[in-house]
Scaffold this motif. Structure first.
Motif, short mmCIF file in Angstrom:
data_model
loop_
_atom_site.label_atom_id
_atom_site.label_comp_id
_atom_site.label_asym_id
_atom_site.label_seq_id
_atom_site.Cartn_x
_atom_site.Cartn_y
_atom_site.Cartn_z
N LEU A 47 0.77 -1.24 0.46
CA LEU A 47 0.25 0.47 0.13
C LEU A 47 1.15 0.86 -0.01
N ALA A 48 0.08 2.55 -0.49
CA ALA A 48 1.10 3.48 -0.58
C ALA A 48 0.65 4.20 1.30
N ILE A 96 -0.53 -4.75 7.66
CA ILE A 96 0.92 -4.82 8.06
C ILE A 96 1.14 -4.22 8.07
N THR A 97 1.39 -2.98 9.28
CA THR A 97 1.71 -1.51 9.55
C THR A 97 3.62 -2.32 9.86
N ILE A 117 1.49 -3.48 4.56
CA ILE A 117 1.33 -4.33 3.11
C ILE A 117 0.44 -4.95 3.59
N GLN A 118 -0.83 -4.90 2.98
CA GLN A 118 -2.43 -5.41 2.48
C GLN A 118 -2.23 -7.58 2.72
N LEU A 119 -3.13 -8.13 3.33
CA LEU A 119 -3.92 -9.20 2.98
C LEU A 119 -3.95 -9.71 2.46
N ALA A 120 -4.95 -9.98 1.38
CA ALA A 120 -6.58 -10.81 0.93
C ALA A 120 -6.83 -11.84 2.07
N PRO A 121 -8.00 -11.26 1.87
CA PRO A 121 -8.83 -13.08 2.99
C PRO A 121 -8.36 -13.75 2.20
N LEU A 122 -7.45 -15.21 4.08
CA LEU A 122 -7.13 -16.03 3.36
C LEU A 122 -5.25 -16.34 3.17
#
Length: 184
Positions: A47-48, A96-97, A117-122
C-alpha cells in the motif's frame, strides 16, 4: 574452501549439508523495500499509505530463535527462522504496518516494511531469517503490528524454527503474543 575430494565424499554419502563449511553471518540481511520483498506475492498488496479507519488491530511480540544452546553454554546450534503471517479471516483483508526484527539485546536489526502490506482474505506471506544469520542470537524476536478496517478473526502469526544436518533434524513453533490492542 572445501576440497573437491571432501565434497565428493560428502555428496556420495548424501551429507553435503553436514560437511559444508559454515560461516555464520553477523549482520542482518540487506535492506529491501516492501515492494521488492512482497510485491510479487499472491494475495499481498503493498500500500502507498496506512489506511486511516482501523477498527481492530494489535501489536504482537513473536519470540524466535536464530540459534539455541547445544549441549553446553558456549556451543550454539543455528536455526532457520520462518515468520508466518496469515490472515485467517474469510471475508476481510488485514494490513500489516510494522514488521521489525530485534536481537537479544533489544536492538532493532531489520525493518522489513517501508510501506504497509495488505493480506487478502485467507492470504499469507512470510519472512525468512537464514540459519547463517546469527545476528539475532538466542533471544531474537519480531514485533508485528496489524490492523483492519472491519472486524476480523485474528490473524495467525507464528515463527517456525528448523535445522537439519545429516540425519539430524530439529523444528519447533513459537506463537505470537499480544503486547498491545488497538484503541480505535
Amino acid at each position: 574452501m572445501m576440497s573437491f575430494r571432501v565434497a565428493l565424499i560428502c555428496l556420495s554419502l548424501g551429507l553435503l549439508s553436514a560437511c559444508a563449511i559454515q560461516t555464520p553471518a553477523t549482520s542482518p540481511a540487506s535492506p529491501l523495500s516492501a515492494q521488492e520483498r512482497f510485491g510479487d506475492r499472491p494475495g499481498v498488496t503493498v500500500l502507498a499509505a496506512t489506511p486511516a479507519a482501523a477498527v481492530q488491530g494489535q501489536t504482537l511480540y513473536v519470540p524466535v530463535y536464530s540459534e539455541i544452546f547445544d549441549s553446553e553454554a558456549n556451543r550454539t546450534f543455528q536455526l532457520t527462522v520462518t515468520l508466518s503471517l496469515r490472515n485467517s479471516d474469510r471475508r476481510q483483508p488485514i494490513t500489516i504496518t510494522t514488521l521489525d526484527y530485534y536481537n537479544s539485546g533489544g536492538d532493532r536489526l531489520v525493518t522489513y516494511l517501508d510501506a504497509p502490506i495488505q493480506l487478502a482474505p485467507l492470504a499469507s506471506t512470510e519472512v525468512v531469517v537464514d540459519r547463517t544469520n546469527t545476528a539475532g542470537g538466542v533471544g531474537a524476536n519480531f514485533v508485528v503490528t496489524w490492523q483492519s478496517a472491519a472486524p476480523v478473526s485474528a490473524p495467525v502469526i507464528e515463527a517456525v524454527m528448523i535445522s537439519t544436518a545429516s540425519q539430524q533434524g530439529l523444528s519447533f513453533v513459537s506463537p505470537a503474543r499480544i503486547i498491545e490492542e488497538l484503541q480505535p
